[in-house]
Design an enzyme around this catalytic site. Structure first.
Site, PDB file in Angstrom:
ATOM      1  N   ILE A 186       0.876  -1.329  -0.036  1.00 19.00           N
ATOM      2  CA  ILE A 186      -0.087   0.101   0.021  1.00 19.00           C
ATOM      3  C   ILE A 186       0.687   1.118  -0.020  1.00 19.00           C
ATOM      4  O   ILE A 186       1.857   1.212   0.766  1.00 19.00           O
ATOM      5  CB  ILE A 186      -1.021  -0.153   1.271  1.00 19.00           C
ATOM      6  CG1 ILE A 186      -1.862   1.305   1.322  1.00 19.00           C
ATOM      7  CG2 ILE A 186      -0.255  -0.035   2.503  1.00 19.00           C
ATOM      8  CD1 ILE A 186      -2.989   1.162   2.353  1.00 19.00           C
ATOM      9  N   SER A 187       0.562   2.276  -0.935  1.00 17.46           N
ATOM     10  CA  SER A 187       1.549   3.452  -1.044  1.00 17.46           C
ATOM     11  C   SER A 187       1.822   4.090   0.166  1.00 17.46           C
ATOM     12  O   SER A 187       0.654   4.209   0.849  1.00 17.46           O
ATOM     13  CB  SER A 187       1.394   4.085  -2.322  1.00 17.46           C
ATOM     14  OG  SER A 187       0.795   3.229  -3.188  1.00 17.46           O
TER      15      SER A 187
END
Ligand code: SAH
Length: 215
Positions: free
Chosen positions: A62-63
């Site tokens: 997940i960024s």
């Protein structure tokens, strides 16, 4: 966690976003509303409000929230836009986009990630996201053209099918470069006569891989 603690953590989160250049009030309020903790599992859930990328299923990530904010800002989405996201991952970026535009189509090559993200979209009552398991390097021809395209995995060059599925006047934001080095976030604007390319900042993303994954 007490309510006071939760409020303090959220304040710090928003402060970190602002200090890294996420200044658009609509984006900050969307990121305040979408609970990033709903998109990460297990021991990582308690670190959801740190400005860090975190591991998710299928060896993906997940960024970092500030990167999500800056990419969303670079995309300049409007309330009537139909947006295509390549790389659903946890679903967090799609959820943030869904509060800012008409409809988000988000695709991933891992069926499991699409299935899990869909469950979170339902739980958070985000009805304007359509999540599809498909190879995003071909775009989503059935629903094209798009006002905006956001790619959250790095390709060496902007994929041709994505360029051709962008409306005239449309914008695509994507990381380009080799997967094991620092990549460049670029913004492509489709003009009547061709494409305009702008380099925004260095970033690091997992690679865009052609074809479906086995899970
Ligand atoms: N936007 C995500 C983070 C994405 S990580 C979030 O908010 O959590 C990058 C994702 O791109 C991974 O889930 C990976 O499976 C996906 N991906 C890589 N190549 C792809 C392709 N060809 N088509 C669709 N998805 C792809």
């Amino acid at each position: 966690m007490t309510e006071d603690e939760a409020a303090r953590i959220k304040m710090q989160f928003l402060y970190a976003l602002r200090s890294k250049g996420v200044t658009d009030a609509r984006i900050l309020s969307a990121m305040e509303r979408i609970d990033r903790g709903a998109f990460v599992r297990g021991i990582f859930a308690e670190r959801a409000y740190e400005d860090m990328p975190l591991p998710i299923a299928c060896g993906q990530t997940i960024s970092q929230p500030s990167v999500v904010g800056l990419m969303t800002q670079a995309l300049a989405v409007g309330p009537r836009d139909r947006v295509l996201e390549i790389g659903t991952g946890s679903g967090y970026q799609a959820a943030v986009l869904s509060l800012l535009c008409r409809r988000v189509y988000t695709v991933d090559r891992h069926r499991r990630l699409v299935r899990e993200a869909q469950a979170v979209f339902e739980a958070l009552h985000l009805p304007n996201i359509v999540a599809i398991a498909t190879d995003g390097s071909r775009g989503l021809p059935d629903q094209a053209p798009f006002d905006r395209i956001l790619v959250t995995a790095a390709a060496e060059d902007p994929p041709g099918p994505l360029l051709s599925q962008l409306k005239i006047g449309g914008i695509m934001v994507l990381p380009v470069g080799q997967s094991d080095t620092v990549q460049s976030l670029i913004r492509v604007t489709r003009l009547e006569t061709g494409f305009d390319y702008e380099e925004l900042r260095p970033v690091r993303f997992v690679p865009l891989v052609e074809g479906m994954a086995s899970d």
